[in-house]
Write a protein that holds these residues in place. Structure first.
Motif, PDB file in Angstrom:
ATOM      1  N   SER A 147      -0.835 -33.604  -4.412  1.00 26.19           N
ATOM      2  CA  SER A 147      -0.389 -33.533  -3.023  1.00 26.19           C
ATOM      3  C   SER A 147      -0.512 -32.113  -2.476  1.00 26.19           C
ATOM      4  N   ILE A 148      -0.117 -31.132  -3.271  1.00 23.56           N
ATOM      5  CA  ILE A 148      -0.218 -29.732  -2.839  1.00 23.56           C
ATOM      6  C   ILE A 148      -1.675 -29.331  -2.660  1.00 23.56           C
ATOM      7  N   ALA A 149      -2.534 -29.724  -3.616  1.00 19.55           N
ATOM      8  CA  ALA A 149      -3.953 -29.380  -3.527  1.00 19.55           C
ATOM      9  C   ALA A 149      -4.593 -30.014  -2.298  1.00 19.55           C
ATOM     10  N   TYR A 150      -4.204 -31.242  -1.964  1.00 21.04           N
ATOM     11  CA  TYR A 150      -4.761 -31.904  -0.785  1.00 21.04           C
ATOM     12  C   TYR A 150      -4.383 -31.149   0.482  1.00 21.04           C
ATOM     13  N   GLN A 151      -3.132 -30.717   0.562  1.00 23.00           N
ATOM     14  CA  GLN A 151      -2.704 -29.991   1.757  1.00 23.00           C
ATOM     15  C   GLN A 151      -3.425 -28.654   1.893  1.00 23.00           C
ATOM     16  N   ILE A 152      -3.653 -27.977   0.751  1.00 25.33           N
ATOM     17  CA  ILE A 152      -4.274 -26.659   0.811  1.00 25.33           C
ATOM     18  C   ILE A 152      -5.772 -26.757   1.062  1.00 25.33           C
ATOM     19  N   LEU A 153      -6.460 -27.646   0.325  1.00 29.76           N
ATOM     20  CA  LEU A 153      -7.912 -27.696   0.368  1.00 29.76           C
ATOM     21  C   LEU A 153      -8.452 -28.528   1.516  1.00 29.76           C
TER      22      LEU A 153
ATOM     23  N   GLN B  13      -6.316 -30.163   4.271  1.00 28.15           N
ATOM     24  CA  GLN B  13      -5.635 -29.950   5.547  1.00 28.15           C
ATOM     25  C   GLN B  13      -5.550 -28.480   5.951  1.00 28.15           C
ATOM     26  N   LYS B  14      -5.971 -27.578   5.039  1.00 31.57           N
ATOM     27  CA  LYS B  14      -5.983 -26.140   5.336  1.00 31.57           C
ATOM     28  C   LYS B  14      -4.592 -25.620   5.694  1.00 31.57           C
ATOM     29  N   VAL B  15      -3.577 -26.073   4.972  1.00 33.85           N
ATOM     30  CA  VAL B  15      -2.209 -25.627   5.225  1.00 33.85           C
ATOM     31  C   VAL B  15      -2.044 -24.214   4.659  1.00 33.85           C
ATOM     32  N   PRO B  16      -1.491 -23.273   5.418  1.00 29.34           N
ATOM     33  CA  PRO B  16      -1.331 -21.903   4.912  1.00 29.34           C
ATOM     34  C   PRO B  16      -0.328 -21.852   3.764  1.00 29.34           C
ATOM     35  N   LEU B  17      -0.624 -21.020   2.777  1.00 30.64           N
ATOM     36  CA  LEU B  17       0.245 -20.911   1.604  1.00 30.64           C
ATOM     37  C   LEU B  17       1.526 -20.149   1.905  1.00 30.64           C
TER      38      LEU B  17
END
Length: 512
Positions: A22-28, A30-34
């Motif tokens: 889930s975290i990887a999907y959001q980062i890679l 959806q381009k969610v900022p860390l």
């Protein structure tokens, strides 16, 4: 027993993979900022159209503007004019804005502004396919001979459309060639060199299309740069007609395609278009919120940020509770520190949000000490446990009210915050410590109280650490990872740090 442990490990692995995925999907995807402080460049592109109006003549100014699907995310687009009608439509794959007015006098200025960023951007839209053949233009005389002389070595040194175009650009930019100078006819401007490249490609039946781009670079005086693109049967290839560079750089904004001029003007003269590019910085989170306000797609559509602001504030607190619970679990299972259960230190940590850590510890210690002193005095009266606890809790409430009143008289906001100090939490702690005192003695109850207070302080510091609060709130999959760790800790039967320190003396004596 082995099957139970295997089941627990499989469950932990499943939760871990689900949370990390889930975290990887959001980062890679959806381009969610860390981090909350992560920012992105926001480019502000200005185009100023100036011209001299003719008296008693209707005015119509038509200018190409960039497509919104240009590989960037458009945050805002503005057409600024005084007493002009504005209309935007599409022509041959381009966007055209038309300013119109019935009458105007003197020098006129029209403005176009576009704010864009590369964050959350979709790939630039291009035609799905293009022509792979075009008829050769009619050439006669010296021009025909010069074109054939240039194309002969180009064909020999190329293997496909890509290398053919690159070789053509290379030959045209060789000013020592008599054939090139003849075709240029003394005009070495970038536009004329691009025209000659396009001419040679047309003679070779290779279709090409001019593309006008703007470089996103801090500048107050900039003009669109001409590129060429061609279709090789699978994809579009972009070339710089001056140096043969292939591939459109990431900092280039496609403004319009085709050989027509940028501005077409009716009813006016002395037209001029000036471009300016400015760079600003904006938080990636603010960018996503801006897109949300514009009903555009962003990761906020699928996150807790979509909730109302009061609900967001509540969940920022609630989502940190499992983090505090895991810390207490590690403290009890690995360190061996005794506390009043697992959840009580977390509740006290939540109470510290109202009083801050230092005042919270002082108030907690003071009120708890008074409560236990009253409890010790009542023990001499030989009252039953329930009656003693009821009296202690009553005096705790009275004490909290007195502290709030004194704080108000002294102008201390911390004294008032005692009223917000969760009464149920404090009274529950008094009750639990009193029970431990009854069952295991005063020394053990003091040890447990100190351990609870230390764990509560650590939990509070962790649960209010802003980078962690942002990460957990933004990436809820972290809670699944925490749950996986909790499952694994449920079968931990090893030594605790306190036990290792306690038994070290025995190992030292055995070694002697």
């Amino acid at each position: 027993m082995r099957s139970v442990k295997l089941h627990a490990r499989l469950l932990a692995a499943f939760l871990l993979l689900l949370g990390v995925g889930s975290i990887a999907y959001q980062i890679l995807v959806q381009k969610v900022p860390l981090t909350e402080s992560e920012s992105d460049p926001v480019w502000v592109v200005d185009a100023q159209v100036s011209f001299q109006a003719r008296e008693n003549t209707p005015i119509k100014a038509r200018m190409y503007v960039p497509p919104l699907e240009s590989g960037f995310t458009a945050l805002n687009e503005s057409f600024i004019s005084n007493n002009y009608g504005v209309n935007v439509n599409r022509e041959n794959g381009n966007r055209v804005v038309t300013w119109s007015a019935r009458r105007a006098e003197g020098r006129q200025n029209l403005y176009y502004r576009l704010m864009l960023t590369s964050r959350f951007a979709e790939p630039a839209s291009v035609p799905e396919d293009g022509p792979q053949f075009r008829a050769a233009p009619p050439l006669e005389g010296p021009e025909r001979l010069a074109a054939d002389a240039l194309l002969a070595p180009i064909r020999q040194h190329s293997a496909d459309v890509e290398t053919f175009v690159s070789e053509t650009i290379k030959r045209v930019n060789n000013m020592e060639s008599d054939n090139v100078r003849l075709l240029l006819a003394g005009d070495r401007s970038p536009e004329n060199r691009a025209r000659v490249v396009d001419l040679l490609l047309a003679v070779a039946h290779i279709p090409a299309e001019p593309v006008h781009t703007l470089e996103l670079n801090e500048s107050r005086d900039q003009q669109p740069e001409l590129w060429l693109r061609t279709y090789n049967g699978k994809s579009w290839l972009y070339f710089n007609p001056l140096d043969g560079r292939q591939g459109l750089p990431d900092d280039r904004l496609v403004w319009w395609s085709g050989d027509k001029p940028l501005l077409a003007l009716e009813g006016a003269r002395n037209a001029d278009v000036d471009f300016g590019v400015h760079r600003n910085e904006m938080s990636a989170l603010q960018l996503a919120q801006s897109l949300r306000f514009q009903d555009q797609s962003s990761f906020i559509d699928y996150s807790l940020y979509e909730l109302p602001v009061p609900s967001q504030q509540l969940f920022r607190i609630l989502m940190m509770i499992p983090v505090g619970v895991l810390l207490v679990l590690l403290i009890r299972s690995l360190v061996g520190m005794e506390t009043l259960g697992t959840f009580t230190p977390v509740l006290i940590a939540l109470a510290f949000r109202e009083t801050e850590v230092i005042w919270g510890v002082l108030l907690f210690t003071f009120i708890t000490a008074i409560g236990l002193s009253v409890r010790g005095y009542l023990e001499h009266l030989k009252l039953q446990l329930l009656a003693r606890l009821s009296i202690v809790l009553t005096f705790v409430v009275i004490l909290m009210a007195l502290i709030s009143l004194v704080g108000y008289k002294l102008g201390l906001s911390t004294g008032l915050s005692v009223a917000l100090f969760p009464m149920v939490i404090l009274t529950m702690v008094i009750e639990r410590i009193s029970i431990v005192w009854e069952e295991r003695g005063g020394t053990q109850s003091l040890k447990v109280a100190i351990g609870t207070l230390i764990a509560a302080v650590l939990c509070h510091l962790l649960m209010v650490w802003q980078p962690l609060v942002y990460f957990v709130f933004t990436f809820p999959g972290v809670l699944l990872v925490l749950a996986a760790v909790m499952v694994l800790m449920g079968h931990y039967r090893g030594y605790r740090l306190a036990e290792l320190m306690r038994f070290r003396a025995m190992t030292d004596e055995g070694g002697r």
